[in-house]
Scaffold this motif. Structure first.
Motif, PDB file in Angstrom:
ATOM      1  N   LYS A 107       0.844  -1.195   0.000  1.00 54.66           N
ATOM      2  CA  LYS A 107       0.000   0.000   0.000  1.00 54.66           C
ATOM      3  C   LYS A 107       0.884   1.252   0.000  1.00 54.66           C
ATOM      4  O   LYS A 107       0.631   2.196  -0.750  1.00 54.66           O
ATOM      5  CB  LYS A 107      -0.922  -0.012   1.220  1.00 54.66           C
ATOM      6  N   ALA A 108       1.906   1.246   0.830  1.00 56.08           N
ATOM      7  CA  ALA A 108       2.835   2.383   0.870  1.00 56.08           C
ATOM      8  C   ALA A 108       3.560   2.516  -0.465  1.00 56.08           C
ATOM      9  O   ALA A 108       3.740   3.624  -0.975  1.00 56.08           O
ATOM     10  CB  ALA A 108       3.837   2.201   2.013  1.00 56.08           C
ATOM     11  N   LEU A 109       3.955   1.399  -1.059  1.00 59.61           N
ATOM     12  CA  LEU A 109       4.644   1.411  -2.347  1.00 59.61           C
ATOM     13  C   LEU A 109       3.735   1.997  -3.428  1.00 59.61           C
ATOM     14  O   LEU A 109       4.194   2.767  -4.274  1.00 59.61           O
ATOM     15  CB  LEU A 109       5.078  -0.013  -2.715  1.00 59.61           C
ATOM     16  N   GLU A 110       2.470   1.677  -3.383  1.00 61.85           N
ATOM     17  CA  GLU A 110       1.510   2.196  -4.370  1.00 61.85           C
ATOM     18  C   GLU A 110       1.318   3.706  -4.241  1.00 61.85           C
ATOM     19  O   GLU A 110       0.947   4.366  -5.208  1.00 61.85           O
ATOM     20  CB  GLU A 110       0.161   1.495  -4.224  1.00 61.85           C
ATOM     21  N   GLU A 111       1.560   4.254  -3.051  1.00 64.98           N
ATOM     22  CA  GLU A 111       1.380   5.694  -2.845  1.00 64.98           C
ATOM     23  C   GLU A 111       2.540   6.514  -3.398  1.00 64.98           C
ATOM     24  O   GLU A 111       2.426   7.734  -3.518  1.00 64.98           O
ATOM     25  CB  GLU A 111       1.182   5.995  -1.360  1.00 64.98           C
ATOM     26  N   LEU A 112       3.638   5.849  -3.701  1.00 68.17           N
ATOM     27  CA  LEU A 112       4.779   6.570  -4.270  1.00 68.17           C
ATOM     28  C   LEU A 112       4.460   7.018  -5.691  1.00 68.17           C
ATOM     29  O   LEU A 112       3.722   6.328  -6.406  1.00 68.17           O
ATOM     30  CB  LEU A 112       6.017   5.662  -4.305  1.00 68.17           C
ATOM     31  N   PRO A 113       5.029   8.135  -6.119  1.00 72.11           N
ATOM     32  CA  PRO A 113       4.900   8.502  -7.532  1.00 72.11           C
ATOM     33  C   PRO A 113       5.498   7.396  -8.400  1.00 72.11           C
ATOM     34  O   PRO A 113       6.435   6.702  -7.984  1.00 72.11           O
ATOM     35  CB  PRO A 113       5.721   9.796  -7.644  1.00 72.11           C
ATOM     36  N   GLY A 142      22.229  10.240 -11.485  1.00 74.09           N
ATOM     37  CA  GLY A 142      21.854  11.105 -10.366  1.00 74.09           C
ATOM     38  C   GLY A 142      20.351  11.189 -10.171  1.00 74.09           C
ATOM     39  O   GLY A 142      19.868  11.276  -9.045  1.00 74.09           O
ATOM     40  N   THR A 143      19.622  11.139 -11.268  1.00 74.83           N
ATOM     41  CA  THR A 143      18.160  11.179 -11.190  1.00 74.83           C
ATOM     42  C   THR A 143      17.645   9.921 -10.496  1.00 74.83           C
ATOM     43  O   THR A 143      16.767   9.989  -9.638  1.00 74.83           O
ATOM     44  CB  THR A 143      17.555  11.305 -12.603  1.00 74.83           C
ATOM     45  N   ILE A 144      18.210   8.768 -10.852  1.00 76.95           N
ATOM     46  CA  ILE A 144      17.814   7.500 -10.211  1.00 76.95           C
ATOM     47  C   ILE A 144      18.146   7.540  -8.724  1.00 76.95           C
ATOM     48  O   ILE A 144      17.326   7.163  -7.886  1.00 76.95           O
ATOM     49  CB  ILE A 144      18.492   6.291 -10.901  1.00 76.95           C
ATOM     50  N   LYS A 145      19.348   8.007  -8.396  1.00 78.69           N
ATOM     51  CA  LYS A 145      19.742   8.083  -6.981  1.00 78.69           C
ATOM     52  C   LYS A 145      18.784   8.973  -6.209  1.00 78.69           C
ATOM     53  O   LYS A 145      18.377   8.640  -5.095  1.00 78.69           O
ATOM     54  CB  LYS A 145      21.177   8.599  -6.856  1.00 78.69           C
ATOM     55  N   SER A 146      18.416  10.084  -6.788  1.00 81.04           N
ATOM     56  CA  SER A 146      17.482  11.006  -6.145  1.00 81.04           C
ATOM     57  C   SER A 146      16.116  10.361  -5.962  1.00 81.04           C
ATOM     58  O   SER A 146      15.501  10.455  -4.894  1.00 81.04           O
ATOM     59  CB  SER A 146      17.362  12.279  -6.984  1.00 81.04           C
ATOM     60  N   ARG A 147      15.623   9.680  -7.003  1.00 78.26           N
ATOM     61  CA  ARG A 147      14.308   9.028  -6.919  1.00 78.26           C
ATOM     62  C   ARG A 147      14.306   7.949  -5.835  1.00 78.26           C
ATOM     63  O   ARG A 147      13.351   7.820  -5.067  1.00 78.26           O
ATOM     64  CB  ARG A 147      13.933   8.414  -8.257  1.00 78.26           C
ATOM     65  N   VAL A 148      15.380   7.158  -5.779  1.00 78.98           N
ATOM     66  CA  VAL A 148      15.468   6.094  -4.772  1.00 78.98           C
ATOM     67  C   VAL A 148      15.512   6.701  -3.378  1.00 78.98           C
ATOM     68  O   VAL A 148      14.826   6.234  -2.460  1.00 78.98           O
ATOM     69  CB  VAL A 148      16.695   5.186  -5.032  1.00 78.98           C
ATOM     70  N   ASN A 149      16.284   7.762  -3.207  1.00 78.12           N
ATOM     71  CA  ASN A 149      16.393   8.411  -1.907  1.00 78.12           C
ATOM     72  C   ASN A 149      15.041   8.969  -1.460  1.00 78.12           C
ATOM     73  O   ASN A 149      14.621   8.775  -0.313  1.00 78.12           O
ATOM     74  CB  ASN A 149      17.435   9.531  -1.958  1.00 78.12           C
ATOM     75  N   ARG A 150      14.333   9.638  -2.362  1.00 81.63           N
ATOM     76  CA  ARG A 150      13.017  10.181  -2.020  1.00 81.63           C
ATOM     77  C   ARG A 150      12.025   9.056  -1.736  1.00 81.63           C
ATOM     78  O   ARG A 150      11.190   9.170  -0.829  1.00 81.63           O
ATOM     79  CB  ARG A 150      12.503  11.089  -3.133  1.00 81.63           C
ATOM     80  N   ALA A 151      12.104   7.972  -2.501  1.00 85.46           N
ATOM     81  CA  ALA A 151      11.200   6.839  -2.280  1.00 85.46           C
ATOM     82  C   ALA A 151      11.450   6.208  -0.917  1.00 85.46           C
ATOM     83  O   ALA A 151      10.503   5.891  -0.187  1.00 85.46           O
ATOM     84  CB  ALA A 151      11.372   5.804  -3.392  1.00 85.46           C
ATOM     85  N   ARG A 152      12.715   6.017  -0.577  1.00 77.35           N
ATOM     86  CA  ARG A 152      13.039   5.439   0.736  1.00 77.35           C
ATOM     87  C   ARG A 152      12.526   6.319   1.865  1.00 77.35           C
ATOM     88  O   ARG A 152      11.948   5.826   2.845  1.00 77.35           O
ATOM     89  CB  ARG A 152      14.548   5.231   0.869  1.00 77.35           C
ATOM     90  N   ALA A 153      12.749   7.626   1.740  1.00 73.66           N
ATOM     91  CA  ALA A 153      12.294   8.551   2.780  1.00 73.66           C
ATOM     92  C   ALA A 153      10.766   8.514   2.903  1.00 73.66           C
ATOM     93  O   ALA A 153      10.224   8.491   4.016  1.00 73.66           O
ATOM     94  CB  ALA A 153      12.770   9.966   2.460  1.00 73.66           C
TER      95      ALA A 153
END
Length: 183
Positions: A107-113, A142-153
């Motif tokens: 459910k949390a994963l589905e809420e991510l962009p 860098g875009t992937i790293k940023s997306r992963v970091n935001r997703a983890r947070a």
């Protein structure tokens, strides 16, 4: 003929990761299996466009991702259940803690962009390097790293984890999670 054998061998080695990625995108085993089959059929038919010595894994993940998005566009004419209203009415609630943890995680994963979910699945669940994930998504590392970091947070926030990320799934949750991403 030698090219066919090495191509086939490389493609078969990537199948478990492809299946896990497809499962994370579709959420249903039968749809994931169909998506992997479609991917393999397309890759086999277009194997002459694959350059030997390049990254087979990234090539196949790209085909799978594009096929998934094509199928989603086609499915636009179907009844949308983005909030899970219909699904929740027909699904039985899990009775095991592990199933509940997995439900919360999904459910949390589905809420991510979409772009963050895709990045964290490619890097976290499918085991691709940042470079491979960037190649699949056709964007900068860098875009992937940023997306992963935001997703983890965001996942940490949605799952109410402490700042150290001290989420340790119990034995049944670990079993469910490993089956969901590997089977």
């Amino acid at each position: 003929m030698q090219h066919d054998k090495s191509f086939k061998r490389e493609m078969l080695a990537v199948l478990p990761s492809l299946r896990a990625f497809a499962m994370s995108l579709c959420g249903k085993q039968d749809r994931a299996d169909d998506l992997v089959q479609d991917t393999v059929m397309k890759a086999w038919a277009k194997q002459e466009s694959f350059e030997a010595g390049t990254n087979m894994r990234a090539w196949l993940f790209t085909i799978l991702r594009n096929e998934f998005y094509s199928q989603m566009r086609k499915a636009g004419r179907e009844i949308q259940d983005s909030e899970g209203t219909f699904t929740n009415n027909v699904a039985t609630q899990p009775t095991q803690h592990g199933m509940m943890d997995m439900h919360d995680f999904r459910k949390a994963l589905e809420e991510l962009p979409d772009n963050q979910r895709e990045a964290i699945i490619l890097v976290g669940a499918s085991g691709l390097s940042y470079e491979e994930a960037a190649e699949v998504c056709d964007c900068a590392v860098g875009t992937i790293k940023s997306r992963v970091n935001r997703a983890r947070a965001r996942l940490q926030e949605l799952l109410a984890l402490d700042e150290n990320g001290n989420y340790q799934p119990d034995e049944s949750a670990a079993s469910v999670m490993s089956q969901a991403f590997v089977s």
